[in-house]
Design a protein around this motif. Structure first.
Motif, short mmCIF file in Angstrom:
data_model
loop_
_atom_site.label_atom_id
_atom_site.label_comp_id
_atom_site.label_asym_id
_atom_site.label_seq_id
_atom_site.Cartn_x
_atom_site.Cartn_y
_atom_site.Cartn_z
N LEU A 152 7.82 -0.49 -12.06
CA LEU A 152 7.80 0.60 -11.09
C LEU A 152 6.40 1.15 -10.97
O LEU A 152 5.66 1.22 -11.95
CB LEU A 152 8.74 1.73 -11.52
CG LEU A 152 10.23 1.46 -11.41
CD1 LEU A 152 11.02 2.64 -11.98
CD2 LEU A 152 10.64 1.22 -9.97
N CYS A 153 6.04 1.55 -9.78
CA CYS A 153 4.75 2.19 -9.53
C CYS A 153 4.78 3.57 -10.15
O CYS A 153 5.71 4.34 -9.92
CB CYS A 153 4.52 2.27 -8.02
SG CYS A 153 3.01 3.16 -7.58
N GLU A 154 3.78 3.91 -10.94
CA GLU A 154 3.72 5.21 -11.61
C GLU A 154 3.60 6.36 -10.60
O GLU A 154 4.19 7.41 -10.79
CB GLU A 154 2.51 5.24 -12.56
CG GLU A 154 2.52 4.14 -13.59
CD GLU A 154 3.22 4.56 -14.86
OE1 GLU A 154 3.22 5.76 -15.17
OE2 GLU A 154 3.76 3.68 -15.55
N MET A 155 2.86 6.15 -9.53
CA MET A 155 2.62 7.20 -8.53
C MET A 155 3.80 7.37 -7.57
O MET A 155 4.06 8.46 -7.12
CB MET A 155 1.36 6.88 -7.72
CG MET A 155 0.14 6.66 -8.56
SD MET A 155 -0.36 8.21 -9.25
CE MET A 155 -2.09 8.00 -9.30
N ASP A 202 -6.07 -9.28 -6.96
CA ASP A 202 -6.97 -8.68 -7.93
C ASP A 202 -6.27 -8.02 -9.12
O ASP A 202 -6.72 -8.09 -10.24
CB ASP A 202 -7.89 -7.66 -7.25
CG ASP A 202 -8.86 -8.34 -6.29
OD1 ASP A 202 -9.20 -9.51 -6.53
OD2 ASP A 202 -9.26 -7.70 -5.31
N PHE A 203 -5.17 -7.34 -8.86
CA PHE A 203 -4.52 -6.62 -9.94
C PHE A 203 -3.02 -6.79 -9.81
O PHE A 203 -2.51 -7.88 -9.96
CB PHE A 203 -4.95 -5.15 -9.91
CG PHE A 203 -4.49 -4.35 -11.08
CD1 PHE A 203 -3.69 -3.24 -10.90
CD2 PHE A 203 -4.84 -4.71 -12.37
CE1 PHE A 203 -3.25 -2.49 -11.99
CE2 PHE A 203 -4.41 -3.97 -13.47
CZ PHE A 203 -3.62 -2.86 -13.27
N LYS A 204 -2.33 -5.74 -9.46
CA LYS A 204 -0.89 -5.80 -9.25
C LYS A 204 -0.62 -5.97 -7.76
O LYS A 204 -1.37 -5.49 -6.93
CB LYS A 204 -0.23 -4.51 -9.73
CG LYS A 204 -0.33 -4.29 -11.21
CD LYS A 204 0.32 -2.97 -11.59
CE LYS A 204 0.20 -2.72 -13.07
NZ LYS A 204 0.77 -1.42 -13.43
N CYS A 205 0.44 -6.62 -7.45
CA CYS A 205 0.82 -6.84 -6.06
C CYS A 205 2.11 -6.08 -5.78
O CYS A 205 3.09 -6.23 -6.51
CB CYS A 205 1.02 -8.34 -5.83
SG CYS A 205 1.32 -8.78 -4.12
N ARG A 206 2.09 -5.27 -4.74
CA ARG A 206 3.31 -4.56 -4.36
C ARG A 206 4.32 -5.57 -3.83
O ARG A 206 3.95 -6.54 -3.16
CB ARG A 206 3.02 -3.50 -3.31
CG ARG A 206 2.20 -2.34 -3.85
CD ARG A 206 1.98 -1.29 -2.78
NE ARG A 206 3.23 -0.63 -2.41
CZ ARG A 206 3.69 0.48 -3.00
NH1 ARG A 206 3.00 1.04 -3.97
NH2 ARG A 206 4.82 1.02 -2.60
N SER A 207 5.55 -5.34 -4.11
CA SER A 207 6.62 -6.23 -3.66
C SER A 207 6.57 -6.38 -2.14
O SER A 207 6.76 -7.48 -1.61
CB SER A 207 7.97 -5.68 -4.10
OG SER A 207 8.99 -6.58 -3.81
N ILE A 242 7.49 -1.01 -6.17
CA ILE A 242 7.61 -1.97 -7.27
C ILE A 242 6.41 -2.91 -7.22
O ILE A 242 6.06 -3.43 -6.17
CB ILE A 242 8.93 -2.78 -7.15
CG1 ILE A 242 10.08 -1.84 -7.22
CG2 ILE A 242 8.98 -3.87 -8.19
CD1 ILE A 242 11.39 -2.38 -7.65
N PHE A 243 5.81 -3.07 -8.39
CA PHE A 243 4.72 -4.02 -8.53
C PHE A 243 5.24 -5.29 -9.16
O PHE A 243 6.14 -5.25 -10.01
CB PHE A 243 3.61 -3.45 -9.42
CG PHE A 243 2.78 -2.40 -8.76
CD1 PHE A 243 1.95 -2.72 -7.70
CD2 PHE A 243 2.80 -1.09 -9.21
CE1 PHE A 243 1.16 -1.76 -7.09
CE2 PHE A 243 2.03 -0.12 -8.61
CZ PHE A 243 1.21 -0.46 -7.55
#
Length: 124
Positions: A88-91, A52-57, A96-97
């Motif tokens: 990089l994930c902001e939170m 749907d959006f970004k995928c975590r590594s 990593i996305f």
């Protein structure tokens, strides 16, 4: 477990391995010949194209059934080719996305037909 049951179980395992090997090998060859990507690269692009959006590594690692280090190398190759981007994930700065680029989506859509043809040929 009886000897007969054990032999049947082991034979079933060998049959499964042989079928997997035949399908994967055909996918690898056909995708490489027609689109310049391997089966694992295709699987990564498909996962990224359909999320749907970004995928975590880490999620990508589980989806394409490779080790974390192998997935990292695969993503680096795809990034070098301009097919994906990492951020990089902001939170959580440790996360990593990975996202698919427009070029990656085009490559995926072009290769998808070949992928499905091979599945149809080898699994039916």
């Amino acid at each position: 477990m009886s000897d007969v049951a054990e032999k049947e179980l082991v034979q079933e395992w060998h049959d499964l391995l042989a079928r997997y090997s035949a399908v994967f090998s055909t996918l690898e060859c056909r995708l490489q010949e027609r689109h310049g990507i391997g089966a694992n690269e295709f699987e990564a692009l498909e996962r990224l194209a359909t999320c749907d959006f970004k995928c975590r590594s880490a999620d990508l690692t589980g989806a394409i059934h490779l080790s974390q280090s192998a997935t990292s190398r695969l993503v680096a190759r795809l990034e070098k080719e301009g097919l994906v981007e990492r951020a990089l994930c902001e939170m959580d700065r440790r996360g990593i996305f990975v996202t698919i680029t427009d070029a990656g989506r085009e490559k995926y859509l072009a290769a998808k037909q070949t992928h499905r043809e091979v599945l149809q040929e080898t699994l039916r």
